[in-house]
Design a protein around this motif. Sequence first.
Motif, PDB file in Angstrom:
ATOM      1  N   THR A  85       0.874  -1.202   0.170  1.00 58.21           N
ATOM      2  CA  THR A  85      -0.049   0.067  -0.140  1.00 58.21           C
ATOM      3  C   THR A  85       0.916   1.166   0.048  1.00 58.21           C
ATOM      4  OG1 THR A  85      -0.061  -0.034   2.430  1.00 58.21           O
ATOM      5  CG2 THR A  85      -1.942  -1.174   1.379  1.00 58.21           C
ATOM      6  N   GLU A  86       0.298   2.402  -0.678  1.00 59.61           N
ATOM      7  CA  GLU A  86       1.249   3.548  -0.814  1.00 59.61           C
ATOM      8  C   GLU A  86       0.110   4.712  -0.536  1.00 59.61           C
ATOM      9  OE1 GLU A  86       3.241   4.012  -4.503  1.00 59.61           O
ATOM     10  OE2 GLU A  86       4.620   2.379  -3.843  1.00 59.61           O
ATOM     11  N   ALA A  87       0.646   5.944   0.099  1.00 61.52           N
ATOM     12  CA  ALA A  87      -0.458   6.978   0.436  1.00 61.52           C
ATOM     13  C   ALA A  87      -0.618   7.537  -1.057  1.00 61.52           C
ATOM     14  CB  ALA A  87       0.509   8.048   0.909  1.00 61.52           C
ATOM     15  N   VAL A  88      -2.134   7.825  -1.250  1.00 53.77           N
ATOM     16  CA  VAL A  88      -2.638   8.283  -2.324  1.00 53.77           C
ATOM     17  C   VAL A  88      -2.297   9.906  -2.620  1.00 53.77           C
ATOM     18  CG1 VAL A  88      -4.352   6.752  -2.420  1.00 53.77           C
ATOM     19  CG2 VAL A  88      -4.612   9.182  -1.356  1.00 53.77           C
ATOM     20  N   GLU A  89      -1.624  10.561  -1.374  1.00 56.85           N
ATOM     21  CA  GLU A  89      -1.002  11.831  -1.551  1.00 56.85           C
ATOM     22  C   GLU A  89       0.258  11.798  -0.875  1.00 56.85           C
ATOM     23  OE1 GLU A  89      -2.170  16.605  -0.815  1.00 56.85           O
ATOM     24  OE2 GLU A  89      -3.316  15.064   0.222  1.00 56.85           O
ATOM     25  N   ARG A  90       1.139  12.292  -1.813  1.00 56.26           N
ATOM     26  CA  ARG A  90       2.558  12.058  -0.966  1.00 56.26           C
ATOM     27  C   ARG A  90       3.609  12.839  -1.837  1.00 56.26           C
ATOM     28  NH1 ARG A  90       1.347   7.660  -3.967  1.00 56.26           N
ATOM     29  NH2 ARG A  90       2.693   7.169  -5.864  1.00 56.26           N
TER      30      ARG A  90
ATOM     31  N   ARG B  86      -5.881  13.816  -8.038  1.00 55.98           N
ATOM     32  CA  ARG B  86      -6.261  14.491  -9.077  1.00 55.98           C
ATOM     33  C   ARG B  86      -5.037  15.146  -9.959  1.00 55.98           C
ATOM     34  NH1 ARG B  86     -11.371  17.254  -9.647  1.00 55.98           N
ATOM     35  NH2 ARG B  86     -11.465  17.870 -11.691  1.00 55.98           N
ATOM     36  N   TRP B  87      -3.684  15.430  -9.376  1.00 51.68           N
ATOM     37  CA  TRP B  87      -2.919  15.841 -10.110  1.00 51.68           C
ATOM     38  C   TRP B  87      -1.643  15.527  -9.724  1.00 51.68           C
ATOM     39  CZ3 TRP B  87       0.456  19.892  -8.451  1.00 51.68           C
ATOM     40  CH2 TRP B  87       0.189  20.626  -7.251  1.00 51.68           C
ATOM     41  N   MET B  88      -0.674  15.595 -10.368  1.00 52.10           N
ATOM     42  CA  MET B  88       0.879  15.282 -10.195  1.00 52.10           C
ATOM     43  C   MET B  88       1.641  16.211 -10.670  1.00 52.10           C
ATOM     44  SD  MET B  88       2.625  11.407 -10.971  1.00 52.10           S
ATOM     45  CE  MET B  88       0.852  10.718 -11.341  1.00 52.10           C
ATOM     46  N   LEU B  89       2.847  16.545 -10.161  1.00 52.14           N
ATOM     47  CA  LEU B  89       4.005  17.293 -10.470  1.00 52.14           C
ATOM     48  C   LEU B  89       5.118  16.686 -10.242  1.00 52.14           C
ATOM     49  CD1 LEU B  89       4.928  20.027 -11.903  1.00 52.14           C
ATOM     50  CD2 LEU B  89       4.935  20.807  -9.572  1.00 52.14           C
ATOM     51  N   LYS B  90       5.957  16.631 -11.250  1.00 56.59           N
ATOM     52  CA  LYS B  90       7.192  15.748 -11.106  1.00 56.59           C
ATOM     53  C   LYS B  90       8.504  16.887 -11.987  1.00 56.59           C
ATOM     54  CE  LYS B  90       5.751  10.996 -10.693  1.00 56.59           C
ATOM     55  NZ  LYS B  90       6.038   9.585 -11.089  1.00 56.59           N
ATOM     56  N   VAL B  91       9.488  16.685 -11.268  1.00 62.73           N
ATOM     57  CA  VAL B  91      10.908  17.428 -11.719  1.00 62.73           C
ATOM     58  C   VAL B  91      12.025  16.712 -11.632  1.00 62.73           C
ATOM     59  CG1 VAL B  91      12.058  19.632 -11.480  1.00 62.73           C
ATOM     60  CG2 VAL B  91       9.507  19.797 -11.090  1.00 62.73           C
ATOM     61  N   ALA B  92      12.754  16.637 -12.677  1.00 61.73           N
ATOM     62  CA  ALA B  92      13.921  15.792 -12.731  1.00 61.73           C
ATOM     63  C   ALA B  92      15.079  16.490 -13.260  1.00 61.73           C
ATOM     64  CB  ALA B  92      13.913  14.326 -13.328  1.00 61.73           C
TER      65      ALA B  92
ATOM     66  N   GLU C  89       6.821  17.857 -15.559  1.00 64.59           N
ATOM     67  CA  GLU C  89       5.723  17.355 -16.049  1.00 64.59           C
ATOM     68  C   GLU C  89       4.527  17.526 -14.948  1.00 64.59           C
ATOM     69  OE1 GLU C  89       4.654  13.779 -18.964  1.00 64.59           O
ATOM     70  OE2 GLU C  89       4.746  13.163 -16.909  1.00 64.59           O
ATOM     71  N   LEU C  90       3.463  18.223 -15.338  1.00 69.01           N
ATOM     72  CA  LEU C  90       2.161  18.368 -14.799  1.00 69.01           C
ATOM     73  C   LEU C  90       1.270  17.205 -15.197  1.00 69.01           C
ATOM     74  CD1 LEU C  90       0.484  19.693 -12.629  1.00 69.01           C
ATOM     75  CD2 LEU C  90      -0.278  21.350 -14.592  1.00 69.01           C
ATOM     76  N   THR C  91       0.810  16.446 -14.544  1.00 67.35           N
ATOM     77  CA  THR C  91      -0.417  15.341 -14.896  1.00 67.35           C
ATOM     78  C   THR C  91      -1.473  15.694 -14.263  1.00 67.35           C
ATOM     79  OG1 THR C  91       1.269  13.702 -15.040  1.00 67.35           O
ATOM     80  CG2 THR C  91      -1.100  13.191 -14.793  1.00 67.35           C
ATOM     81  N   TRP C  92      -2.706  15.837 -14.945  1.00 69.15           N
ATOM     82  CA  TRP C  92      -3.758  16.413 -14.493  1.00 69.15           C
ATOM     83  C   TRP C  92      -5.017  15.465 -14.893  1.00 69.15           C
ATOM     84  CZ3 TRP C  92      -7.469  20.496 -17.222  1.00 69.15           C
ATOM     85  CH2 TRP C  92      -8.531  20.640 -16.260  1.00 69.15           C
ATOM     86  N   HIS C  93      -5.894  15.212 -14.004  1.00 68.75           N
ATOM     87  CA  HIS C  93      -7.123  14.217 -14.218  1.00 68.75           C
ATOM     88  C   HIS C  93      -8.204  15.131 -14.310  1.00 68.75           C
ATOM     89  CE1 HIS C  93      -4.969  10.259 -13.688  1.00 68.75           C
ATOM     90  NE2 HIS C  93      -4.165  11.054 -12.998  1.00 68.75           N
TER      91      HIS C  93
END
Length: 435
Positions: A142-147, A206-212, A238-242
Amino acid sequence: MLALAAGTAAAEEPAPASDLPMLLAAQYTFIEQRQSTLASPYEGRLSLHPDGDRQGTHTIGFYSGWGPLSWAQFYLDAEKFMGAGVSDATGLGGLTNGDVIREGVPGIKKEFYIARAYARFMLPLGATVASIARGQDQLPGTEAVERLELKLGQMSVADDFDRNSYANSARTQFLNWSLWNNTAWDFAADTRGYTNGFMVGYVSPRWMLKVAAVQVSTFSNGNVFDGDIPHAYALNAELTWHPDTIGTVLRFLAYENHARMGIYRDAINIAKARDTTPCIVCDDARGRIKYGFGLNMEQPLADSGNTGIFLRAGWSDGKTEDFEFTEVDRVVSGGLQLAGNLWHRPVDRFGIAGVLEGLSKDHENYLAAGGCGFLLCDGKLRYGTENIVEAYYRFQPPYLDFVQITPAIQHVDHPAYNEDRGPLYVYTIRVNLHY
């Protein structure tokens, strides 16, 4: 992309299913391709073979993970590649075998190598967790849905950016490079597709933001990373949006590469002054910049999301040389994946998609003047967009859940953006064995 197990979100402490090291996945993929003959009034050093070609590739991979703590995971992957792509995996912007290692680095050994070796750290931001199924580079539990996440080590940036449920794996879906990734995204990697660095991200339902931030190669299509970090690195965001509850996913990508690159216009001007052929690597200099953007959409339609459509669009500035991935400056692709429910084969998949890709004006003029990149070199050029259509049918034999057999066909107009050459067909049979 996380593999969510059926069922569930609850308020509890996130934890892996086991605190012991695990073999998460293993795979073997064989791909046999036959390239047709093509019209070829002239050819250059990196042109497609006009008389056709037939080549096979084999890849083997073992993927392991360890979650000693609820917030810390460690992954180690080993892979081996054998074989070669048709026409030495050159002569196209959208290469036809996504499992191939480019021939641009002579003498690269066909032996087992460490593909990924990284740590993943997670900080929960809420009490709700979701069940996660075992998968390649994904511990079950299991993993936290917001993290918040931090990923550090040797990795592929394509594991975290430009993902798409319907077009993301040459071993199970479309084979063409321009269909499993945005080929205008010149993502940092060695010849095998991996790099070193870190990724930080915020993840929520609902959304995700990643930077590398990761290393780049010392030279184009290279297998050695540049140690001059202040002047040689790649940034990706990258911004991911549902946006709704019907499964739509939108991703917005931006990247900026700093590397020892040449400039197409400068190479042309130098060649004119010296009355010679332009050479993009002869005037390279450290710290030069390439940047670009991408849009990625997926829309489930039916069959629990196994039937759906996808769309990608990408753009790069096209002033400095294409350096890491392939020679594409503009791309639009889209297609359909259809689950076999309609013909009572729910585990089978049919896919069909098309690609339209092109070059910047400076890149076009460079190739027309006889210049060579690391994949393209026809000697001259009558420019046209490179147009690709691919269709495949993935068959899973009864009672053999670990086997998939896929025939596929690709049609390419204006290979290497050259209206004087082509068209061609590439016929494929792919066999994938997996755990």
